[in-house]
Each structure stands twice: as structure tokens, then as C-alpha cells.
Design an enzyme around this catalytic site. Structure first.
Site, PDB file in Angstrom:
ATOM      1  N   HIS A 172      63.617 -23.479   8.419  1.00  0.00           N
ATOM      2  CA  HIS A 172      61.938 -22.850   8.663  1.00  0.00           C
ATOM      3  C   HIS A 172      62.432 -21.700   8.662  1.00  0.00           C
ATOM      4  O   HIS A 172      63.384 -21.397   9.751  1.00  0.00           O
ATOM      5  CB  HIS A 172      61.389 -24.216  10.001  1.00  0.00           C
ATOM      6  N   ARG A 181      60.033 -35.585   3.211  1.00  0.00           N
ATOM      7  CA  ARG A 181      60.938 -34.228   3.919  1.00  0.00           C
ATOM      8  C   ARG A 181      59.970 -34.131   5.250  1.00  0.00           C
ATOM      9  O   ARG A 181      61.492 -33.797   6.252  1.00  0.00           O
ATOM     10  CB  ARG A 181      60.409 -33.022   3.766  1.00  0.00           C
ATOM     11  N   HIS A 240      56.695 -34.718  -0.294  1.00  0.00           N
ATOM     12  CA  HIS A 240      56.341 -33.235   0.914  1.00  0.00           C
ATOM     13  C   HIS A 240      56.438 -34.488   2.716  1.00  0.00           C
ATOM     14  O   HIS A 240      56.721 -33.915   4.252  1.00  0.00           O
ATOM     15  CB  HIS A 240      55.774 -32.243   1.335  1.00  0.00           C
ATOM     16  N   ARG A 278      63.159 -29.548  -0.134  1.00  0.00           N
ATOM     17  CA  ARG A 278      62.118 -29.163  -0.327  1.00  0.00           C
ATOM     18  C   ARG A 278      62.420 -29.354  -1.780  1.00  0.00           C
ATOM     19  O   ARG A 278      62.855 -29.239  -2.582  1.00  0.00           O
ATOM     20  CB  ARG A 278      61.241 -27.593  -0.551  1.00  0.00           C
ATOM     21  N   TYR A 307      57.364 -31.894  14.621  1.00  0.00           N
ATOM     22  CA  TYR A 307      57.655 -33.183  14.511  1.00  0.00           C
ATOM     23  C   TYR A 307      58.700 -33.329  16.398  1.00  0.00           C
ATOM     24  O   TYR A 307      58.412 -34.910  16.609  1.00  0.00           O
ATOM     25  CB  TYR A 307      58.939 -32.374  14.274  1.00  0.00           C
ATOM     26  N   LYS A 339      63.485 -21.569   0.311  1.00  0.00           N
ATOM     27  CA  LYS A 339      62.497 -20.834   0.391  1.00  0.00           C
ATOM     28  C   LYS A 339      62.480 -19.433   2.045  1.00  0.00           C
ATOM     29  O   LYS A 339      62.593 -19.552   2.686  1.00  0.00           O
ATOM     30  CB  LYS A 339      61.501 -21.600   0.603  1.00  0.00           C
TER      31      LYS A 339
END
Length: 360
Positions: free
Chosen positions: A333, A311, A308, A205, A342, A229
């Protein structure tokens, strides 16, 4: 702790005294599980709601800190509907459906805590009636819908390498007639290509890129140590691998990071910039990296491309060669539900690849 978390923790500490005591208690309860950035968003959402309550005469408090539990307890369902309408129809700062959903979720979390977890001195719930329990919060974006919006707006296959190559060479040819733009390009092209290559070969990120320090880089093992994150342990950095393709750009950038940017020894940041008029460089900002990618993307012919979406580009390419669980871990994630995007994106990629093979 990352720079962003340190900043958000300070902002949170400044805002909490302006909240009712029971909100402060709720934030303390959540502090071990949620990041300061998430909790700061919660407090901002409560600021908005309590301010609206006072404006509508649903609270007699002069300030947000004076809003009472009884006033929350006696809210009617039509008041909640009214607040939702306020968020979606006001002329200034109108909120998207996603933002409205997030704000209502923040309220549900608070009301749930007050009615189901927190107790008074007699072991009774702090909130006897929870109007927010009646509010249904629909999921706004399903993975399939998100994938549909991304199609045609990310880099695919050879474009990942071509974009990095364009930053290194092609952009310079395109702006040759503009002395100022060309000078800036020649100064920063290795750094900029390195950042783009690193995202396209690791899926980091932009906030994770910004927070990287020189000591976080292990070139030999193609590893970076990253504050991820949502990571609850603020002292732990997650090891994240990057692909071989990014190694050359990293080596090239590292060879000139100190001399070209006059980087002081005390500056730990991996990616630095030298502001106009400043003798020394300092850590690049999130906004600077975002603007930099948009600048190159427009000239490259991909005006929708953002940091983003780089990414997303990596993730789509990575998922074609790995399963959903490895992709989830690589991207950091919280659940495979997010990674499902995806799977839908690669449905299109694989079908087009089959068609190309049939035509050749």
C-alpha cells in the site's frame, strides 16, 4: 517492467498524439512519478472530457487535439456541474460515484499543472484561470465503510486452509458426474490450489500473480520478487515473503509445471495454462485467474468471494498478528490510510473470537 505496464505504455504512446499539446506536456511531466497504467487512465479521462466539450459547443475544435487553453480558461462552473451530471445520468455507460470522483481528480491534476506549474516563454502560467480549483472532490469510501461491505464476504481463520483443500479435493467430488469439468479439474487442481494458497499466504494482487516469472521465486527463503503497483522504478522488483503454508503447493506445482503443461523453455511465466488445441502452454491471464477463483468460490459456498477478496482475507488474518505498518508493507500500500480497512475488519473478528472463547 511488467507485461501490463509494457502494454499500457504502448497504448499511451498511441493515444498521446490525439491529445492537445499541453496534455502531452503534462503527461511528460508526470511520467517519472506515475505508472503508464495510471497515465493511460488520465488520457482516457481527458478524451471523455474534451469529447463532451466539443459536443456541447464549449470548444470549436474538430478533434480533441484541437482543444485550446483559452477554451479551458473560459469554462464556467456550471459547465463543470453539467459534465458531472453527464457522467452520472447518461443512459449508456453510467459511472459510479468512485469513477466520477476519479475522472474529476484527473481533470484537477491537469488544471493544477497548467495554472500552477507550467509556464509560457514569458514565465506566466499557461492557464490564467483554473475553474477546477473550485471543485470539491469528496472521498467516497472511508476505511470503515469499506470494511462494513467486506464483512461476511471474505475467508476467516480456518476457512483460509479449507478453501485451498477444497480446490485440491472437494471440488473434484462435487463435479464427478460432469466428465468435462472433472477432466479440467484433474488437469489444473495443483496449479489452481497453488495460486489460491499463494494469495492467501502473501496478499499479492492478481496482476502481481500474473506477472510472476519462474526466476522470481525463491522457495528456500519463502520469497517472491514482484513488480508492485505504483512502483516508480520499473527495473526494481520488491521482495515479498509468503508464509510456510504456501510452500507445499508451490513445490507440488513446480514439479509438474513443465511436463503437464508442455511448457516451452522460452516461457518465463510462473503460472501457465494450455489453451484448447494448443500444443504448448503460455502465461495465464488475469481474467482466467479471476474466473477460476469465482468457479471454486461458488461451489465452496462463498459466492461473493473473488481474487481480490482472497487478498483481503490474507490481510485481515495477517493484521491480527502484526501492526498496521507491517501490513502496509506486505500488501504494497502507498499509505496506511488504505490499510486501515483491516483495523475495522479485525474489530469484528476479535470480538467474535472473544465470544467463542467465553462460550467454550
Amino acid at each position: 517492467m511488467s507485461l501490463q505496464k509494457i502494454s499500457d505504455r504502448k497504448k499511451l504512446e498511441l493515444k498521446l498524439p490525439q491529445m492537445p499539446w499541453f496534455v502531452q506536456q503534462f503527461i511528460d511531466y508526470k511520467l517519472p512519478d506515475l505508472s503508464p497504467s495510471t497515465l493511460l487512465e488520465y488520457v482516457r479521462d481527458y478524451e471523455s472530457f474534451f469529447g463532451w466539450m466539443r459536443a456541447e459547443g464549449l470548444s470549436q475544435a474538430d478533434t480533441n487535439s484541437g482543444v485550446t487553453l483559452l477554451e479551458l480558461e473560459t469554462l464556467h462552473m456550471d459547465s463543470v456541474v453539467g459534465y458531472r451530471l453527464y457522467l452520472t445520468t447518461r443512459t449508456e455507460d453510467t459511472n459510479s460515484k468512485i469513477t466520477v470522483s476519479r475522472k474529476l481528480s484527473a481533470l484537477r491534476s491537469l488544471f493544477h499543472y497548467l495554472s500552477q506549474i507550467a509556464e509560457d516563454e514569458n514565465f506566466y502560467p499557461l492557464l490564467k484561470r483554473n475553474v477546477m480549483a473550485k471543485v470539491e472532490i469528496k472521498r467516497i469510501h472511508k476505511p470503515k465503510d469499506t470494511a462494513a461491505k467486506l464483512k461476511g464476504k471474505i475467508l476467516e481463520e480456518d476457512e483460509l486452509i479449507e478453501f485451498v483443500g477444497y480446490i485440491l479435493e472437494g471440488y473434484g467430488r462435487d463435479v464427478e458426474g460432469n466428465k468435462q469439468a472433472h477432466y479440467a479439474f484433474m488437469l489444473n487442481r495443483e496449479r489452481d490450489a497453488c495460486i489460491a494458497s499463494l494469495i492467501l499466504n502473501s496478499g499479492l494482487r492478481v496482476s502481481e500473480i500474473v506477472n510472476l516469472n519462474v526466476d522470481d521465486l525463491d522457495l528456500g527463503n519463502k520469497l517472491l520478487y514482484v513488480y508492485r503497483k505504483g512502483q516508480n522504478d520499473e527495473t526494481f522488483k520488491t521482495p515479498v515473503y509468503f508464509r510456510e503454508q504456501a510452500k507445499d503447493e508451490l513445490q507440488q506445482y513446480m514439479s509438474l509445471r513443465h511436463t503437464r503443461y508442455n511448457t516451452p523453455k522460452k516461457e518465463k511465466a510462473l503460472f501457465v495454462a494450455k489453451p484448447n488445441g494448443s500444443p504448448e502452454s503460455k502465461r495465464m491471464t488475469k481474467r482466467a485467474i479471476q474466473a477460476m477463483i469465482i468457479k471454486y468460490a461458488k461451489r465452496f459456498g462463498k459466492p461473493y468471494l473473488t481474487v481480490h477478496k482472497l487478498r483481503h482475507s490474507f490481510a485481515t488474518d495477517y493484521y491480527l498478528q502484526n501492526d498496521i505498518y507491517k501490513t502496509k508493507e506486505q500488501l504494497g500500500h502507498a499509505s496506511t490510510e488504505t490499510t486501515e480497512v483491516y483495523a475495522h475488519l479485525t474489530d469484528k473478528t476479535m470480538s467474535e473470537a472473544i465470544e467463542r472463547r467465553l462460550e467454550s
